[in-house]
Design a protein around this motif. Structure first.
Motif, short mmCIF file in Angstrom:
data_model
loop_
_atom_site.label_atom_id
_atom_site.label_comp_id
_atom_site.label_asym_id
_atom_site.label_seq_id
_atom_site.Cartn_x
_atom_site.Cartn_y
_atom_site.Cartn_z
N HIS A 170 -2.00 6.54 6.47
CA HIS A 170 -1.24 5.30 6.62
C HIS A 170 -0.45 5.02 5.35
CE1 HIS A 170 -4.89 4.01 4.51
NE2 HIS A 170 -4.15 3.05 3.98
N ASP A 221 0.88 -1.17 0.00
CA ASP A 221 0.00 0.00 0.00
C ASP A 221 0.92 1.23 0.00
OD1 ASP A 221 -2.83 0.43 0.02
OD2 ASP A 221 -2.78 1.08 2.11
N ASP A 228 -9.38 4.83 -3.93
CA ASP A 228 -8.65 3.88 -3.09
C ASP A 228 -8.44 2.60 -3.88
OD1 ASP A 228 -7.23 3.18 -0.88
OD2 ASP A 228 -8.92 3.16 0.52
N HIS A 278 0.64 5.15 -0.54
CA HIS A 278 -0.20 6.33 -0.75
C HIS A 278 0.61 7.63 -0.77
CE1 HIS A 278 -3.80 3.95 -0.24
NE2 HIS A 278 -3.57 3.68 1.03
ZN ZN Z 1 -4.53 2.13 2.19
#
Ligand code: ZN
Ligand code: VGL
Length: 210
Positions: free
Chosen positions: A84, A49, A116, A51
């Protein structure tokens, strides 16, 4: 048969001490390391992940919203997450005990601030793919085992997309090598995966202990 292991988001951010911790999330790491060391897999892929700091899934980007409330992102319902796995931060790194030397390919996801991406295969709006399905097809993968964090979000959506985007591939969810954010949604996620054709197994199936 070409067997691949897909490890979802085994990052500091989803482990205790991280910004979006899965309870006891770090306890899957030894199980995952044993799976990687077993020799069962021809190919090991990990998703990360990843971001940007201004990602639209972050509650901090929505004045008045608190983490875990529902909000909107690009006109769609979206859980407001705590900040996060921001690119380049410690939170986004793989758990330090994960044996990353065995990983053949890393698939980053969640880079578009406007949508997302729970699944390692495509964004939640299902318009843009990461290319991971093509990579696995090119490698001739016929069996895909999925494990990691979190069962009720990124693991579930990755498994459902695997079934849909990789026809002919047997997709299995390794239950004891995965953990989720909320026990109730975990139960529903497992039922959902099963009803879509995902096989639920445990690490002992792979390690040959049963
Ligand atoms: Zn995420
Ligand atoms: C995840 C929520 C937000 C996950 C990632 O890895 O399950 N969940 N971003």
């Amino acid at each position: 048969m070409t067997k691949a292991l897909l490890l979802i988001d085994i990052q500091n951010g989803f482990c205790p001490g991280g910004n979006l911790p899965v309870p006891a999330g770090d306890t899957i790491v030894p199980v995952v390391n044993a799976l990687m060391a077993s020799g069962h897999y021809d190919l090991i892929v990990a998703s990360q992940d990843w971001h940007p700091a201004n990602h639209g899934s972050f509650a901090s980007m929505h004045p008045g919203k608190q983490p875990f409330e529902m909000g909107m992102l690009s006109g769609k319902q979206q859980v407001m997450w705590p900040d996060h796995c921001v690119q380049g931060t410690q939170d986004a790194e793989f758990h330090p005990d994960l044996n990353i030397s065995r990983i053949n390919y890393i698939q980053k996801k969640g880079e578009n601030p406007d949508v997302d991406s729970y699944s390692a295969f495509r964004d939640n709006d299902q318009t843009s793919t990461t290319g991971l399905h093509t990579y696995l097809q090119e490698k001739g993968v016929t069996q895909l085992d999925i494990a990691g964090l979190a069962t009720d979000f990124c693991v579930k959506f990755s498994a459902l997309d695997a079934v849909e985007m990789l026809p002919g591939v047997t997709t299995r969810f390794i239950q004891d090598a995965s953990l989720g954010i909320d026990p109730q949604t975990v139960e529903a996620a497992i039922a959902d995966m099963q009803s879509h054709g995902v096989h639920v197994i445990t690490s002992s199936t792979v390690l040959g202990q049963d």
